[in-house]
Design a protein around this motif. Structure first.
Motif, PDB file in Angstrom:
ATOM      1  N   SER A   1       0.850  -1.261   0.115  1.00  0.00           N
ATOM      2  CA  SER A   1      -0.156  -0.084   0.140  1.00  0.00           C
ATOM      3  C   SER A   1       0.979   1.289  -0.042  1.00  0.00           C
ATOM      4  CB  SER A   1      -1.200  -0.117   1.287  1.00  0.00           C
ATOM      5  OG  SER A   1      -1.828  -1.178   1.135  1.00  0.00           O
ATOM      6  N   LYS A   2       0.551   2.021  -0.835  1.00  0.00           N
ATOM      7  CA  LYS A   2       1.257   3.481  -0.934  1.00  0.00           C
ATOM      8  C   LYS A   2       0.405   4.397   0.074  1.00  0.00           C
ATOM      9  CE  LYS A   2       2.090   7.458  -3.902  1.00  0.00           C
ATOM     10  NZ  LYS A   2       2.044   7.902  -5.305  1.00  0.00           N
ATOM     11  N   ILE A   3       0.830   5.035   1.117  1.00  0.00           N
ATOM     12  CA  ILE A   3       0.247   5.763   2.103  1.00  0.00           C
ATOM     13  C   ILE A   3      -0.108   7.041   1.548  1.00  0.00           C
ATOM     14  CG2 ILE A   3       0.326   6.630   4.240  1.00  0.00           C
ATOM     15  CD1 ILE A   3       0.182   3.568   3.902  1.00  0.00           C
ATOM     16  N   LEU A   4      -1.540   7.267   1.608  1.00  0.00           N
ATOM     17  CA  LEU A   4      -1.891   8.554   1.179  1.00  0.00           C
ATOM     18  C   LEU A   4      -2.410   9.651   2.358  1.00  0.00           C
ATOM     19  CD1 LEU A   4      -4.740   7.159  -1.442  1.00  0.00           C
ATOM     20  CD2 LEU A   4      -2.356   8.020  -1.970  1.00  0.00           C
ATOM     21  N   TYR A   5      -2.556   9.233   3.361  1.00  0.00           N
ATOM     22  CA  TYR A   5      -2.720   9.823   4.599  1.00  0.00           C
ATOM     23  C   TYR A   5      -2.188   9.113   5.832  1.00  0.00           C
ATOM     24  CZ  TYR A   5      -5.391  11.697   8.650  1.00  0.00           C
ATOM     25  OH  TYR A   5      -5.718  12.047   9.891  1.00  0.00           O
ATOM     26  N   CYS A   6      -1.584   9.998   6.772  1.00  0.00           N
ATOM     27  CA  CYS A   6      -1.098   9.604   8.047  1.00  0.00           C
ATOM     28  C   CYS A   6      -1.269  10.493   9.226  1.00  0.00           C
ATOM     29  CB  CYS A   6       0.673   9.264   7.754  1.00  0.00           C
ATOM     30  SG  CYS A   6       1.609   8.799   9.207  1.00  0.00           S
ATOM     31  N   GLY A   7      -2.235   9.894   9.944  1.00  0.00           N
ATOM     32  CA  GLY A   7      -2.629  10.869  11.160  1.00  0.00           C
ATOM     33  C   GLY A   7      -1.308  11.291  12.076  1.00  0.00           C
ATOM     34  N   ASP A   8      -0.341  10.553  12.158  1.00  0.00           N
ATOM     35  CA  ASP A   8       0.646  10.719  12.837  1.00  0.00           C
ATOM     36  C   ASP A   8       1.951   9.912  12.450  1.00  0.00           C
ATOM     37  OD1 ASP A   8       1.577  11.976  15.812  1.00  0.00           O
ATOM     38  OD2 ASP A   8       2.525  10.055  15.387  1.00  0.00           O
ATOM     39  N   GLU A   9       3.030  10.456  12.305  1.00  0.00           N
ATOM     40  CA  GLU A   9       4.342   9.966  12.142  1.00  0.00           C
ATOM     41  C   GLU A   9       4.649   8.724  12.632  1.00  0.00           C
ATOM     42  OE1 GLU A   9       7.363   8.924   9.724  1.00  0.00           O
ATOM     43  OE2 GLU A   9       6.167  10.578   9.437  1.00  0.00           O
ATOM     44  N   SER A  10       4.262   8.444  13.780  1.00  0.00           N
ATOM     45  CA  SER A  10       4.557   7.230  14.486  1.00  0.00           C
ATOM     46  C   SER A  10       3.760   6.077  13.663  1.00  0.00           C
ATOM     47  CB  SER A  10       3.954   7.411  15.967  1.00  0.00           C
ATOM     48  OG  SER A  10       2.526   7.527  16.296  1.00  0.00           O
ATOM     49  N   TYR A  11       2.411   6.311  13.411  1.00  0.00           N
ATOM     50  CA  TYR A  11       1.673   5.140  12.615  1.00  0.00           C
ATOM     51  C   TYR A  11       2.433   4.630  11.363  1.00  0.00           C
ATOM     52  CZ  TYR A  11      -2.143   7.197  15.434  1.00  0.00           C
ATOM     53  OH  TYR A  11      -2.881   7.605  16.323  1.00  0.00           O
ATOM     54  N   GLN A  12       3.201   5.445  10.535  1.00  0.00           N
ATOM     55  CA  GLN A  12       3.882   5.269   9.497  1.00  0.00           C
ATOM     56  C   GLN A  12       5.146   4.225  10.169  1.00  0.00           C
ATOM     57  OE1 GLN A  12       3.637   6.677   5.985  1.00  0.00           O
ATOM     58  NE2 GLN A  12       4.889   4.782   5.792  1.00  0.00           N
ATOM     59  N   GLN A  13       5.683   4.744  10.960  1.00  0.00           N
ATOM     60  CA  GLN A  13       6.754   3.952  11.570  1.00  0.00           C
ATOM     61  C   GLN A  13       6.260   2.492  12.248  1.00  0.00           C
ATOM     62  OE1 GLN A  13       8.532   6.372  14.746  1.00  0.00           O
ATOM     63  NE2 GLN A  13       9.357   7.946  13.341  1.00  0.00           N
ATOM     64  N   ARG A  14       5.050   2.563  12.696  1.00  0.00           N
ATOM     65  CA  ARG A  14       4.531   1.171  13.268  1.00  0.00           C
ATOM     66  C   ARG A  14       4.244   0.349  11.948  1.00  0.00           C
ATOM     67  NH1 ARG A  14      -0.801   0.867  17.201  1.00  0.00           N
ATOM     68  NH2 ARG A  14      -0.910  -1.424  17.435  1.00  0.00           N
ATOM     69  N   LEU A  15       3.785   1.051  10.804  1.00  0.00           N
ATOM     70  CA  LEU A  15       3.318   0.077   9.715  1.00  0.00           C
ATOM     71  C   LEU A  15       4.493  -0.400   9.203  1.00  0.00           C
ATOM     72  CD1 LEU A  15       1.404  -0.872   7.493  1.00  0.00           C
ATOM     73  CD2 LEU A  15       1.835   1.312   6.175  1.00  0.00           C
ATOM     74  N   GLN A  16       5.749   0.476   9.011  1.00  0.00           N
ATOM     75  CA  GLN A  16       7.020  -0.098   8.356  1.00  0.00           C
ATOM     76  C   GLN A  16       7.683  -1.296   9.418  1.00  0.00           C
ATOM     77  OE1 GLN A  16       8.456   1.058   5.619  1.00  0.00           O
ATOM     78  NE2 GLN A  16       9.605  -0.944   5.861  1.00  0.00           N
ATOM     79  N   ALA A  17       7.487  -1.283  10.593  1.00  0.00           N
ATOM     80  CA  ALA A  17       8.029  -2.010  11.765  1.00  0.00           C
ATOM     81  C   ALA A  17       7.169  -3.624  11.174  1.00  0.00           C
ATOM     82  CB  ALA A  17       7.767  -1.797  13.020  1.00  0.00           C
ATOM     83  N   LEU A  18       6.077  -3.567  10.682  1.00  0.00           N
ATOM     84  CA  LEU A  18       5.216  -4.752  10.542  1.00  0.00           C
ATOM     85  C   LEU A  18       5.646  -5.260   9.371  1.00  0.00           C
ATOM     86  CD1 LEU A  18       1.677  -3.770  12.118  1.00  0.00           C
ATOM     87  CD2 LEU A  18       3.287  -5.314  13.032  1.00  0.00           C
ATOM     88  N   ARG A  19       5.836  -4.325   8.250  1.00  0.00           N
ATOM     89  CA  ARG A  19       6.693  -4.873   6.874  1.00  0.00           C
ATOM     90  C   ARG A  19       7.843  -5.610   7.103  1.00  0.00           C
ATOM     91  NH1 ARG A  19       4.866   0.646   3.271  1.00  0.00           N
ATOM     92  NH2 ARG A  19       2.566  -0.129   2.700  1.00  0.00           N
ATOM     93  N   ASP A  20       8.685  -4.707   7.858  1.00  0.00           N
ATOM     94  CA  ASP A  20      10.210  -5.398   8.156  1.00  0.00           C
ATOM     95  C   ASP A  20       9.800  -6.749   8.665  1.00  0.00           C
ATOM     96  OD1 ASP A  20      11.107  -3.353   7.000  1.00  0.00           O
ATOM     97  OD2 ASP A  20      11.573  -2.353   9.050  1.00  0.00           O
ATOM     98  N   GLU A  21       9.059  -6.913   9.741  1.00  0.00           N
ATOM     99  CA  GLU A  21       8.872  -8.345  10.337  1.00  0.00           C
ATOM    100  C   GLU A  21       8.394  -9.282   9.251  1.00  0.00           C
ATOM    101  OE1 GLU A  21       6.019 -10.410  13.677  1.00  0.00           O
ATOM    102  OE2 GLU A  21       5.892  -8.173  13.617  1.00  0.00           O
ATOM    103  N   ALA A  22       7.523  -9.026   8.309  1.00  0.00           N
ATOM    104  CA  ALA A  22       6.966 -10.134   7.497  1.00  0.00           C
ATOM    105  C   ALA A  22       8.067 -10.369   6.442  1.00  0.00           C
ATOM    106  CB  ALA A  22       5.608  -9.269   6.734  1.00  0.00           C
ATOM    107  N   ARG A  23       8.981  -9.197   6.179  1.00  0.00           N
ATOM    108  CA  ARG A  23       9.927  -9.681   5.030  1.00  0.00           C
ATOM    109  C   ARG A  23      10.858 -10.572   5.842  1.00  0.00           C
ATOM    110  NH1 ARG A  23       9.439  -4.014   3.955  1.00  0.00           N
ATOM    111  NH2 ARG A  23       8.359  -3.821   1.829  1.00  0.00           N
ATOM    112  N   GLN A  24      11.154 -10.294   7.119  1.00  0.00           N
ATOM    113  CA  GLN A  24      12.217 -11.101   7.838  1.00  0.00           C
ATOM    114  C   GLN A  24      11.654 -12.614   7.899  1.00  0.00           C
ATOM    115  OE1 GLN A  24      12.983  -9.597  11.565  1.00  0.00           O
ATOM    116  NE2 GLN A  24      14.879 -11.382  11.985  1.00  0.00           N
TER     117      GLN A  24
END
Length: 358
Positions: free
Chosen positions: A105-128
């Protein structure tokens, strides 16, 4: 699609996203975390009836209730479903191959930068979890889909109605596709229309899989559906067995095996003896099979020999079957000793009390 129509579609999508944000601000402030787009409007493979695939991440139930909506507009269906964080966290464990929403998913709206970081951490976990050598956890997740396919095959073989048989066949085909996608440690990145193309690109596939897969899809008569589905399931099942044989399993530790010998002894040894004494074939057979299932579970998880109880089962001589049980259990006890364990055994209640509460 001409350029003017394409622009109109993208402008419509922008207005839908803006309406979601506005509704969230009014009805559930603080609930909306992220909005992302995936699917055809991200890849550019858009046609006149393309729907809008959105990842709408919410922080609480208020957001799900306020923002989720399904509707039809200009002959196109839209389903605006919200995704809570715990659903994305489950996706990141990589127990299924449908991760496009999480990963692409390409992010179009982010309520807070911490949400983007949280999503990225989950993506990294899945890739690992998808990276490196095939693990037992991924293999077993793939095997769950294979088991679903074999269950559908069982239902399919009993059916005489072509429509019902075809339904089970489609379920079987999809389950086998998911099993192989997991076995290849990846996730679907193309649409259903290009599923065959994506499957063909997987490095781990049974020989002649795509031809057998095509015949299963094209099967028309009852006999064709049954025959092609059975063959497809058979070659995938055999391929899984080959892969399993090459997987490295860890040596069992004392903690892994502790109590297992005593539990097997408790659950089935006396049942096998009683069954032999009373000539109770049902009790002997079911006890032997349960014992075998337990042994198989340990052999799959750890680097242990293959213990075979069922090939030694004698339906016409239950005394020999009970003796075979003792022999196999004794062989397992040898592995118990190798793991540094001794069988917990007491000579009587006095001995138990003295050793249990010294």
């Amino acid at each position: 699609m001409d350029e003017m129509t394409r622009r109109a579609f993208y402008a419509r999508n922008d207005r839908i996203v803006a309406a979601i944000i506005q509704r969230a601000q009014k009805q559930c402030p603080g609930s909306l975390a992220l909005i992302g787009v995936f699917g055809s409007f991200l890849t550019g493979a858009v046609h006149e009836k393309s729907d809008l695939d959105l990842l709408i991440v919410v922080n609480d139930e208020r957001g799900s209730k306020a923002l989720s909506q399904c509707f039809i507009m200009d002959g196109i269906g839209f389903d605006l479903y919200c995704t809570p964080w715990n659903a994305l966290e489950a996706d990141a464990k990589y127990t299924h191959p449908h991760l496009l929403k999480l990963m692409n998913s390409k992010i179009l709206y982010c309520g807070d930068e911490s949400y983007q970081q949280r999503l990225q951490a989950l993506r990294d976990e899945a890739r690992q979890r998808m990276a490196g050598a095939l693990s037992w956890s991924v293999y077993h997740a793939a095997q769950n889909y294979l088991s679903s396919a074999l269950k559908a095959l069982g239902a399919l073989t009993l059916l005489e109605d072509p429509a019902s048989c075809r339904y089970q066949s489609v379920f079987l085909i999809h389950a086998l596709e998911d099993a192989l996608c997991m076995l290849n440690q990846t996730y679907y990145q193309l649409g259903t229309k290009k599923r065959s193309e994506e499957l063909a690109s997987f490095p781990r596939l049974p020989a002649d899989f795509m031809n057998v897969h095509r015949r299963a899809v094209e099967a028309d008569t009852l006999s064709e559906i049954k025959e092609s589905s059975t063959r497809l399931a058979r070659i995938v099942n055999a391929y899984f067995e080959d892969i399993k044989a090459g997987l490295a399993r860890p040596a069992p530790t004392a903690g892994d095996l502790r109590g297992s010998y005593e539990e097997m002894f408790s659950n089935w040894r006396n049942k096998m003896r009683r069954a032999a004494k009373e000539n109770d074939l049902y009790l002997s057979l079911t006890s032997a099979a349960a014992f075998q299932a337990c042994l198989l579970e340990f052999s799959e998880l750890f680097d242990l020999p293959s213990f075979d109880m069922m090939s030694r089962f004698e339906s016409k001589d239950l005394i020999k079957s009970a003796e075979a049980f003792d022999a196999v259990l004794d062989a397992y006890r040898g592995e118990y000793r190798k793991a540094g364990l001794t069988v917990q055994q007491y000579t009587g209640i006095d001995d138990f009390e003295q050793q249990y509460n010294p």
